[in-house]
Write a protein that holds these residues in place. Structure first.
Motif, PDB file in Angstrom:
ATOM      1  N   MET A  41      -1.136  -6.097  -0.816  1.00  0.00           N
ATOM      2  CA  MET A  41      -2.516  -5.685  -1.226  1.00  0.00           C
ATOM      3  C   MET A  41      -2.972  -7.161  -1.158  1.00  0.00           C
TER       4      MET A  41
ATOM      5  N   TYR B 170       0.788  -1.177  -0.029  1.00  0.00           N
ATOM      6  CA  TYR B 170      -0.063  -0.102  -0.048  1.00  0.00           C
ATOM      7  C   TYR B 170       0.768   1.249   0.101  1.00  0.00           C
TER       8      TYR B 170
ATOM      9  N   MET C   5      -7.467   1.460   2.164  1.00  0.00           N
ATOM     10  CA  MET C   5      -6.852   0.303   2.934  1.00  0.00           C
ATOM     11  C   MET C   5      -8.305  -0.248   3.604  1.00  0.00           C
TER      12      MET C   5
END
Length: 246
Positions: free
Chosen positions: A94, A66, A84
């Protein structure tokens, strides 16, 4: 015996060369629309938003973390607050919660990881971006399929049309140049808006496959300029060194 053996080898070689050519000639040529790929920050950010909201439910991107989204202009706070949903740590990959066995049972095949999808399709079709762009715009209603959807680029695909609310319902019909699609029920976006959104999503998928591509190209350009300058200097030095000898 030698002559017969040579004839056999020649016929076998001709068959090996002829069969693939015949298969290519008999198969339909896949038409791909040109994808409007852009590495602009706004396009990549919009594409990341679409990916997280519509793709990350079933498809992971486990080769990307991320915090790398900061490279497309997003702050850590923006990533945490808006993108998120699968973890609390910005340094995490991810990933998704769905197990491969469940995905295979629900869709007939486990949804693939999309980290390198653009690059893998490029190896098959020449342009991964064009394939993805055409694919995401090629869904149509097909009640014979388990999900109720089919695709002009990927016939009998197991994936449902997750963007159908944005695009609307398309129906397939036979046209002069094969299967043609027409919009039977509009979505929340116009055709132009949807094409632009898909272009942003494809741009993000291309970026995700190689986040350092733009930096690598920039460095490569400077390297070529440096080598060109060094060539000129080296040639001038060589002429000056050998001037008195020749």
């Amino acid at each position: 015996m030698k002559v017969s053996a040579m004839k056999f080898v020649k016929r076998l070689a001709a068959a090996i060369l002829f069969v693939p050519a015949l298969a290519m000639a008999s198969g339909e040529e896949l038409h791909l629309d040109k994808a409007p790929v852009s590495m602009d920050g706004a396009s990549l950010q919009h594409g990341a938003k679409l990916f997280v909201n519509y793709c990350l439910n079933c498809h992971g991107a486990s080769y990307l973390r991320y915090n790398r989204l900061e490279e497309i202009g997003l702050s850590e706070t923006m990533i945490k607050d808006n993108l998120m949903f699968t973890t609390d740590k910005i340094g995490e990959q991810m990933k998704i919660a769905m197990r491969r066995d469940d995905g295979k049972q629900w869709f007939g095949a486990a949804p693939p990881d999309l980290s390198l999808i653009a690059r893998s399709r490029a190896s098959e079709f020449g342009s991964g971006a064009d394939w993805l762009y055409t694919y995401l715009r090629g869904f149509y209603r097909d009640e014979t399929r388990p999900t109720g959807w089919n695709n002009t680029v990927f016939p009998n695909v197991g994936m449902p049309h997750v963007l159908w609310q944005l695009q609307g319902d398309q129906m397939a019909k036979e046209g002069e140049h094969g299967v043609e699609l027409e919009l039977a029920k509009p979505g929340t976006m116009t055709t132009e808006e949807y094409d632009k959104a898909v272009g942003d999503l494809v741009s993000y998928l291309v970026w995700m496959g190689e986040p350092v591509a733009e930096k690598r190209k920039a460095i490569g350009m400077w390297v070529l300029i440096f080598l060109a300058g060094m060539f000129v200097l080296s040639y001038a030095l060589k002429k000056n060194y050998w001037r008195d000898i020749h």
